[in-house]
Design a protein around this motif. Structure first.
Motif, PDB file in Angstrom:
ATOM      1  N   PHE A 115       0.807  -1.219   0.000  1.00 54.85           N
ATOM      2  CA  PHE A 115       0.000   0.000   0.000  1.00 54.85           C
ATOM      3  C   PHE A 115       0.847   1.279   0.000  1.00 54.85           C
ATOM      4  O   PHE A 115       0.328   2.366   0.192  1.00 54.85           O
ATOM      5  N   ASP A 116       2.140   1.141  -0.214  1.00 61.07           N
ATOM      6  CA  ASP A 116       3.024   2.309  -0.229  1.00 61.07           C
ATOM      7  C   ASP A 116       3.137   2.851  -1.641  1.00 61.07           C
ATOM      8  O   ASP A 116       3.697   2.192  -2.534  1.00 61.07           O
ATOM      9  N   LEU A 117       2.613   4.056  -1.869  1.00 62.67           N
ATOM     10  CA  LEU A 117       2.773   4.682  -3.179  1.00 62.67           C
ATOM     11  C   LEU A 117       4.237   5.087  -3.394  1.00 62.67           C
ATOM     12  O   LEU A 117       4.750   5.010  -4.503  1.00 62.67           O
ATOM     13  N   ASN A 118       4.870   5.536  -2.319  1.00 63.47           N
ATOM     14  CA  ASN A 118       6.313   5.773  -2.357  1.00 63.47           C
ATOM     15  C   ASN A 118       6.963   4.433  -2.024  1.00 63.47           C
ATOM     16  O   ASN A 118       7.125   4.081  -0.855  1.00 63.47           O
ATOM     17  N   ILE A 119       7.296   3.691  -3.065  1.00 60.39           N
ATOM     18  CA  ILE A 119       7.772   2.321  -2.880  1.00 60.39           C
ATOM     19  C   ILE A 119       9.191   2.358  -2.345  1.00 60.39           C
ATOM     20  O   ILE A 119      10.115   2.803  -3.020  1.00 60.39           O
ATOM     21  N   HIS A 120       9.336   1.884  -1.117  1.00 61.29           N
ATOM     22  CA  HIS A 120      10.647   1.896  -0.477  1.00 61.29           C
ATOM     23  C   HIS A 120      11.407   0.635  -0.876  1.00 61.29           C
ATOM     24  O   HIS A 120      10.946  -0.478  -0.662  1.00 61.29           O
ATOM     25  N   THR A 121      12.556   0.844  -1.450  1.00 57.69           N
ATOM     26  CA  THR A 121      13.413  -0.279  -1.804  1.00 57.69           C
ATOM     27  C   THR A 121      14.791  -0.030  -1.225  1.00 57.69           C
ATOM     28  O   THR A 121      15.234   1.121  -1.121  1.00 57.69           O
ATOM     29  N   PRO A 122      15.454  -1.068  -0.815  1.00 58.54           N
ATOM     30  CA  PRO A 122      16.755  -0.883  -0.177  1.00 58.54           C
ATOM     31  C   PRO A 122      17.792  -0.342  -1.147  1.00 58.54           C
ATOM     32  O   PRO A 122      17.776  -0.658  -2.341  1.00 58.54           O
ATOM     33  N   GLU A 123      18.670   0.459  -0.624  1.00 58.25           N
ATOM     34  CA  GLU A 123      19.793   0.956  -1.413  1.00 58.25           C
ATOM     35  C   GLU A 123      20.707  -0.226  -1.747  1.00 58.25           C
ATOM     36  O   GLU A 123      21.000  -1.057  -0.902  1.00 58.25           O
ATOM     37  N   MET A 124      21.136  -0.287  -3.002  1.00 53.32           N
ATOM     38  CA  MET A 124      22.043  -1.369  -3.409  1.00 53.32           C
ATOM     39  C   MET A 124      23.374  -1.247  -2.667  1.00 53.32           C
ATOM     40  O   MET A 124      23.826  -0.154  -2.337  1.00 53.32           O
ATOM     41  N   LEU A 125      24.005  -2.384  -2.416  1.00 51.68           N
ATOM     42  CA  LEU A 125      25.262  -2.395  -1.690  1.00 51.68           C
ATOM     43  C   LEU A 125      26.444  -2.004  -2.574  1.00 51.68           C
ATOM     44  O   LEU A 125      27.466  -1.550  -2.080  1.00 51.68           O
ATOM     45  N   TYR A 126      26.312  -2.200  -3.872  1.00 53.95           N
ATOM     46  CA  TYR A 126      27.428  -1.860  -4.755  1.00 53.95           C
ATOM     47  C   TYR A 126      27.342  -0.404  -5.203  1.00 53.95           C
ATOM     48  O   TYR A 126      26.270   0.173  -5.340  1.00 53.95           O
ATOM     49  N   ASP A 127      28.521   0.196  -5.444  1.00 49.83           N
ATOM     50  CA  ASP A 127      28.599   1.565  -5.964  1.00 49.83           C
ATOM     51  C   ASP A 127      28.604   1.585  -7.488  1.00 49.83           C
ATOM     52  O   ASP A 127      28.104   2.521  -8.107  1.00 49.83           O
ATOM     53  N   PHE A 232      23.234 -11.357  -4.652  1.00 46.20           N
ATOM     54  CA  PHE A 232      23.090 -10.547  -3.433  1.00 46.20           C
ATOM     55  C   PHE A 232      24.095 -10.989  -2.372  1.00 46.20           C
ATOM     56  O   PHE A 232      24.719 -10.173  -1.698  1.00 46.20           O
ATOM     57  N   THR A 233      24.234 -12.306  -2.222  1.00 46.19           N
ATOM     58  CA  THR A 233      25.107 -12.836  -1.176  1.00 46.19           C
ATOM     59  C   THR A 233      26.559 -12.503  -1.448  1.00 46.19           C
ATOM     60  O   THR A 233      27.300 -12.094  -0.539  1.00 46.19           O
ATOM     61  N   ALA A 234      26.982 -12.660  -2.702  1.00 48.81           N
ATOM     62  CA  ALA A 234      28.361 -12.313  -3.047  1.00 48.81           C
ATOM     63  C   ALA A 234      28.614 -10.825  -2.844  1.00 48.81           C
ATOM     64  O   ALA A 234      29.682 -10.417  -2.351  1.00 48.81           O
ATOM     65  N   THR A 235      27.637  -9.997  -3.204  1.00 49.35           N
ATOM     66  CA  THR A 235      27.799  -8.549  -3.023  1.00 49.35           C
ATOM     67  C   THR A 235      27.878  -8.193  -1.545  1.00 49.35           C
ATOM     68  O   THR A 235      28.710  -7.368  -1.134  1.00 49.35           O
ATOM     69  N   ALA A 236      26.996  -8.810  -0.739  1.00 53.13           N
ATOM     70  CA  ALA A 236      27.041  -8.557   0.710  1.00 53.13           C
ATOM     71  C   ALA A 236      28.385  -8.989   1.280  1.00 53.13           C
ATOM     72  O   ALA A 236      28.955  -8.310   2.153  1.00 53.13           O
ATOM     73  N   ASP A 237      28.896 -10.096   0.779  1.00 50.98           N
ATOM     74  CA  ASP A 237      30.190 -10.593   1.268  1.00 50.98           C
ATOM     75  C   ASP A 237      31.304  -9.597   0.947  1.00 50.98           C
ATOM     76  O   ASP A 237      32.141  -9.282   1.803  1.00 50.98           O
ATOM     77  N   ALA A 238      31.305  -9.095  -0.277  1.00 46.90           N
ATOM     78  CA  ALA A 238      32.336  -8.123  -0.669  1.00 46.90           C
ATOM     79  C   ALA A 238      32.165  -6.800   0.064  1.00 46.90           C
ATOM     80  O   ALA A 238      33.149  -6.118   0.383  1.00 46.90           O
ATOM     81  N   TYR A 239      30.934  -6.448   0.335  1.00 44.28           N
ATOM     82  CA  TYR A 239      30.616  -5.171   0.994  1.00 44.28           C
ATOM     83  C   TYR A 239      30.960  -5.195   2.481  1.00 44.28           C
ATOM     84  O   TYR A 239      31.434  -4.197   3.043  1.00 44.28           O
TER      85      TYR A 239
END
Length: 1252
Positions: A115-127, A232-239
């Motif tokens: 029900f969120d019109l402003n759809i909140h999505t997590p910031e990506m871990l990679y730059d 996602f897991t590899a990125t989290a690991d590197a991050y």
């Protein structure tokens, strides 16, 4: 190991817990704040304090700490979790297969808040993200394409085609660019690297030439199928790994000789300890909570009795719950702040209700969390100008007494908790609440009643994840023992256990710091894993050989860490599933109980039956992965010592006035140190320890065990007697309970269903209805289902009459005139009869999308249907079960009825239809059982009353919103304010709406007069779909967390002219109306309210198949921008929220190659706030099939608002392999495709907001 002091240290979000083991075997425990301006690092400060006291020589802060007296340090830490949540990891780049640079941004395309019109999505871990020019394909025996490339044997023995080797020149250019941008850590995730690692290994080799400090490759970090969670897991690991290593380095530098000679081990998410070099980011997310689960396994579980344990870890920020029944429950995929981690880890469910959870009063409801005050500034009582929190409520209720709580607050860390400040803030909030309750005819409340109300709501919130761990998985919650730990848990344990029907609570004497204690008890674990993806039946010899090799690897690694062979044990775990399903069951040979293929298969069948309610005997069982868990035991803690038997009379140290639901009474306080074996404490009472406070509720009895632990016998919950007037506290509790019933119905349905649509795409919804068929509560599933189901229920009520329904009846409907959405969505409705009632007292219902119910094309989603009979089997008021007897033969006949229509067939998948309908029946039965349980607690009249009150709460919220909208849009003094908007379907049909709002009452009329006639296509939308769009839109516009129920429509009148596209005749085709026109109705409503620019306005329905298979997906697009936010790219919006199949699963099960899946950059409308972009998705077909498309927004663009630009229209292109010709196939079509043909889908973007 050298002799000395050992430390178990758990750094939590609020407190750091410390368990100390001295050389003589004695122990000590204490807590300190995790964040404090007086020291830089809590674990370092803890060790400094202990050593200063032990050596009787103060070690100044900031100086190197001597280590000659330190033997070992074992830590659980939130360093990785905090870095993830706060996005403070290492600057990272992701290297991914070309064509998939936005794969992690799109994820599974579902949004977390529907029900969120402003759809909140997590910031990506990679730059940065770079594409690697390479491609590996799976060998498909049915493939008719000519594919160039070398065939090679993958790690699991499977053949793959290396279509393109790594382009090293391009790769080196990308590495050079990354270095220039300051990237120091990289993640690599290439398609199908879970079985073919060579390309990732080569990328890593070249990366190291460029001096990157850390490289995480997905084939080693998470060697399992599914590129999205693996990426996602590899990125989290590197991050995260560089942050962890930096913390460890700094920690070691605080000590002399960098802790050389001291054993340092860290807790991983799987409940095992590891050495410093093995402690990496992807396995550290649950480092803190895992120690507590280990502690419970050693201290609370009685192997002889066999009673399963619920570990209840309530801390300052949240509550973690887990289940233990002689072995750790694991999951291989979890999500933290939008980041999917694919790695074996303990199954720990978290709810945002802890001592620091903030308290609010909104729309007449008591709300606890999810916001937390944390450790800084913390609750009001922390003396840091904090927020009103659950801890403040317990202080006001005298469940926490500042004199008996550590004096670690204030600028000098020597003041007690501030009860006066907490009381003052509660007094202010009570006045605010009483203004509301008096205005609504409720009884005014005292400060203590308000505080108790928040505690009760928090308790109910904490019950929900426990029910998910037990009831939702086929276990009886009441058969469990609640093992409570964490600083705040003892204050709530009795109430939570009583609410769940549990008879016993166990609280270890070290419960306040059990996570730290668990660290001292824990084992060192080394895991090794390899992919297989083969049937167990014909490959068990290979499985055994691979397991032997993995065990040797784990064995050698443990020996390198100084273990002896007699300290080692090994566990072999197979990740097993039925073919063509995704539900993984972990089967283990723990304790040597399983060794043969037959035993593994039997264990799989037993677990599957318990969790899902059925087995699939004719399906092959696939082993996806083989895992070996090597365990090394150090035996660092001696056996616990017994305490003296009671020889003195039980004496209290204080007495305070306690406040409970049964009223106020005197409450005695006891010190745990003064209690001896055999002492019993009658509630109400409080047992205090320096690290934990235990509330013994009225009618409960606590006893002290021979080891000095506390066991509480919990009394049964009595039937609650509530007055005639509504109570806001109970309104909040009933809101939780009604929602929990719908959630658990959904869990049973997902567990019991067999089809991909329900089990994996989650295309279903469950809900609870009142005596009149009105919606009371629903789980947050698919929006287009939720608002329409009450019309399906009410149709049955009107059709059969109350007297025409009998106990044991179950009804089936999908017809548009009977409240259906489109025919594949089958609604199963069960009337609920309480006691000897002659008429239904309630209804429960669920709606699930069936893969096929007959009609023109496989999948029953024909783009060219012109009448309903071409779209599959239709049911208006079919008794699926009549007085307890399943009408199976009649059902089969009805499902085959479409075969009588020219060009159509009956259902193509009868077995799945029958299985899913049985699952839908079972889901309703679960809802009935839970509703009956609720009635036993409160009585039927009270439950009915609060159903009505919940609906009234929603009505008030919607009325207030509508009045505010009217005031903001008024241009004169007239009482009626009008809003209007018109948009168009791609065939030119108008969707016109005028909303008239009474600014004084909040009554509104939604008038669709002017909307175009029904159409000679499938875009007609049943009335129920229009109502679903209205109720969904109103819920979004309220903007606060209110229940979605029929109260949302109480103030709304709808004018929907007969014969228009939104109210077609009974025989009109509607399959596209549900998935396309519903989206346009939402755009029109939001346009009238000027709330948000148009989203993609489509679900992009894609179906392909032949006589042997069928596949259906809906594809994401761009969300519209709003007044303060950009639209989200690559996400499902408004009336749908289904997931998309992972690319590796898609290519492994279907004869297609996914060539691209990325954001369609630039497709969102320009503006002060940009619209979200759509996606590009290219599917190449490996053999002849039929492709069917149902799409919109290919002619008319999604609108912008207030000067914002339009989003780009969608586009459907078919590129023919033989001729090279590219053809625009239009928005709705059914086409025969040849091998090598590529379908190029470009989905619409969202509209922009405001002038740029």
């Amino acid at each position: 190991m050298k002799s000395g002091i050992g430390f178990g240290i758990d750094r939590g979000g609020t407190f750091t817990d410390v368990f100390v083991v001295y050389p003589d075997g004695s122990t000590n425990t204490f807590k300190l704040l995790s964040e404090d301006t007086n020291y830089n690092d809590a674990p370092t400060e803890a060790i400094r304090r202990v050593l200063s006291e032990y050596t009787r020589k103060e070690i100044p802060r900031g100086t190197k700490i001597p280590t000659e007296h330190v033997s070992f340090i074992r830590m659980g830490t939130t360093v990785a979790t905090n870095a993830l949540l706060e996005r403070k990891g290492e600057k990272t780049a992701l290297f991914v297969t070309a064509g998939f640079k936005d794969l992690l941004k799109i994820g599974n395309q579902a949004r977390s808040g529907i029900f969120d019109l402003n759809i909140h999505t997590p910031e990506m871990l990679y730059d940065e993200v770079y594409e690697v020019q390479e491609r590996v394909l799976l060998v498909d025996p049915t493939c008719k394409m000519d594919i160039t490339g070398a065939k090679k044997v993958a790690q699991n023995g499977q053949e793959v085609i290396v279509e393109k080797e790594v382009d090293e020149r391009e790769l080196r250019l990308a590495f050079g660019a990354a270095v220039q941008k300051g990237i120091r850590s990289i993640a690599v995730a290439l398609l199908h690297s879970y079985i073919y690692k060579e390309h990732e290994h080569r990328v890593r080799e070249i990366a190291l030439e460029y001096g990157f400090s850390h490289v995480s490759i997905s084939s080693e970090v998470a060697p399992m199928i599914k590129i999205v969670p693996r990426g996602f897991t590899a990125t989290a690991d590197a991050y995260l790994t560089p942050i962890i290593q930096t913390y460890i380095t700094k920690f070691c530098h605080s000590f002399e000789n960098n802790l050389d000679g001291v054993i340092i081990e860290f807790m991983r998410s799987d409940g095992g300890l590891c050495s410093i070099k093995d402690f990496v980011g992807s396995k550290a997310i649950l480092s803190g909570p895992a120690g507590g689960v280990v502690g419970v396994s050693y201290t609370a579980y009685d192997a002889k009795a066999g009673n399963p344990i619920i570990a209840f870890d309530m801390g300052g920020t949240s509550t973690d719950v887990s289940r233990y029944a002689g072995h750790f429950n694991e999951v291989i995929e979890s999500e933290t702040d939008g980041i999917i981690i694919q790695s074996p880890q303990l199954e720990i469910n978290t709810v945002a209700a802890g001592g620091g959870s903030r308290l609010f009063f909104r729309n007449g409801l008591f709300v606890v969390g999810p916001e937390s005050s944390g450790s800084h500034p913390g609750p009001i009582c922390y003396r840091k100008n904090g927020y009103l929190s659950l801890t403040d409520a317990n202080i006001v209720l005298n469940r926490i007494v500042p004199d008996f709580f550590p004096h670690i607050f204030g600028p000098e860390e020597n003041q007690p908790l501030d009860r006066d400040a907490a009381l003052a803030e509660f007094t202010r909030l009570t006045a605010e609440i009483n203004e509301f309750v008096k205005a609504n005819g409720q009884k005014v409340m005292t400060v203590e009643e308000v505080a108790l109300g928040f505690v009760k709501v928090a308790n109910e919130a904490m019950c929900r994840p426990i029910r998910r761990l037990t009831e939702a998985k086929g276990f009886d919650t009441a058969e469990h023992v609640l093992a409570c730990f964490g600083g705040a848990g003892g204050q709530h344990a009795c109430a939570v256990a009583r609410e769940l029907g549990m008879k016993k609570v166990k609280i270890h004497k070290n419960a306040g710091i059990l996570s730290a204690f668990g660290l001292v008890l824990a084992d060192v674990v080394v895991e090794r894993q390899a992919p297989l993806l083969k049937p167990i039946d014909s490959n068990f010899e290979e499985i055994t050989a691979v397991a032997n090799d993995l065990e040797k690897q784990a064995h050698d690694h443990l020996l390198e860490q100084g273990f002896k062979r007699d300290q080692l044990s090994f566990e072999r775990i197979l990740h097993m599933r039925y073919e063509k399903t995704d539900a993984i069951i972990l089967c283990s040979n723990k304790n040597g109980q399983i060794s043969s293929k037959e035993q593994y298969v039997a264990e799989f069948a037993e677990q599957y039956l318990r969790e899902f309610g059925f087995t699939i005997p004719d399906r092959e069982i696939i082993v996806d992965d083989i895992r070996v868990r090597g365990v090394g035991r150090r035996y660092l803690s001696q056996n616990e010592t017994k305490v003296a038997a009671a020889s003195t009379k039980l004496t209290s140290i204080a007495e305070y006035k306690g406040h409970f639901e049964s009223g106020s009474s005197k409450m005695k306080f006891y010190k745990l140190d003064n209690l001896q074996y055999g002492h019993t404490v009658d509630g109400p009472a409080v047992i205090i320890d320096k690290n934990c406070t235990i509330l013994v509720e009225p009618d409960c009895v606590a006893s002290i065990t021979e080891y000095g632990d506390v066991e509480v016998a919990v009394s049964e919950k009595s039937v609650a007697v509530l007055g005639d007037t509504v109570n806001s506290v109970h309104l909040s509790i009933f809101s939780h309970r009604f929602m929990s019933i719908a959630e658990q119905m959904g869990s049973v349905l997902r567990r019991s269903a067999i089809s991909t649509n329900i089990k994996e795409r989650l295309d279903f919804s469950c809900a609870l209805f009142g005596p009149d068929g009105g919606l009371v509560a629903n789980a947050p599933h698919i929006p287009v289902h939720l608002g329409g189901m009450q019309h399906a229920v009410q149709y049955q009520l009107n059709y059969h009459g109350k007297g025409g329904l009998k106990p044991g009846d179950v009804l089936l409907s999908n017809h548009p005139v009977a409240g259906g959405s489109h025919l594949p969505d089958l609604t199963v409705i069960t009337p609920v009869f309480i006691n000897d009632s002659k008429e239904p007292d309630f209804f429960v219902a669920n709606r699930g999308h069936h893969a096929d119910i007959g009609g023109l094309v496989p999948g029953s989603m024909p783009p060219h249907s012109t009448k309903l009979s071409q779209e599959g089997a239709a049911f208006k008021a079919f008794k699926l079960v009549k007085e307890g007897k399943l009408q199976e033969q009649e059902l089969i006949t009805a499902l085959n009825e479409p075969g009588k229509e020219p060009g159509c067939t009956g259902t193509r998948n009868l077995r799945d239809n029958l299985a899913d309908l049985r699952a839908q029946i079972a889901a309703n039965q679960k809802g009935i059982a839970l509703l009956v349980e609720l009635i036993k607690s409160y009585g039927i009249d009270v439950v009915k009353k609060y159903m009505a009150h919940i609906q009234s709460t929603a009505e008030v919220a919607v009325r207030n919103m509508l009045k505010e909208v009217a005031e903001n849009n008024a241009t004169n003094t007239n009482a009626i304010v009008q809003l209007s908007f018109t948009d168009y379907m791609d065939d030119g049909t108008d969707i016109a709406l005028t909303v008239s709002i009474d600014r004084n009452t909040g009554d509104a009329t939604f008038d669709f007069t002017g909307t175009g006639l029904q159409v000679y296509s499938s875009s007609n939308a049943p009335k129920a779909v229009t109502m679903a769009a209205i109720i969904y839109s109103l819920r979004c516009l309220v903007g606060e967390d209110i229940p979605l129920n029929q109260g949302c429509l109480a103030s709304v009148k709808v004018i929907n002219p007969e014969g228009c596209i939104l109210n077609p005749d009974e025989e009109a085709a509607v399959v596209g109306g549900n998935v396309l026109t519903s989206q346009r109705v939402c755009d029109v409503i939001f346009g009238a309210f000027r709330a948000v620019a148009a989203s993609q306005g489509c679900m992009n329905n894609v179906t392909f198949g032949d006589e042997t298979l069928g596949y259906y997906e809906t594809v994401a697009g761009g969300a519209g921008a709003g007044p303060t936010y950009d639209g989200r790219s690559g996400v499902h919006t408004h009336m749908t929220n289904t997931r998309i199949t992972d690319p590796e699963i898609l290519e492994s099960r279907y004869p297609v190659i996914l060539r691209q899946f990325k954001i369609r950059h630039g497709s969102g409308g320009n503006g002060l706030h940009r619209g979200g972009d759509g996606v590009v998705r290219h599917l190449q077909f490996r053999r002849p099939m039929t492709l069917s498309l149902l799409t919109e927004r290919r002619v008319h663009s999604p609108y912008g608002l207030y000067g914002g630009g339009k989003g780009k229209r969608g586009l459907n292109i078919l590129k023919r392999a033989k001729s090279g010709t590219a053809v625009n196939v239009g928005p709705k079509n059914s086409i025969n495709v040849a091998p090598g043909d590529i379908f190029q889908l470009e989905t619409p973007g969202g509209g922009g907001w405001g002038e740029q």
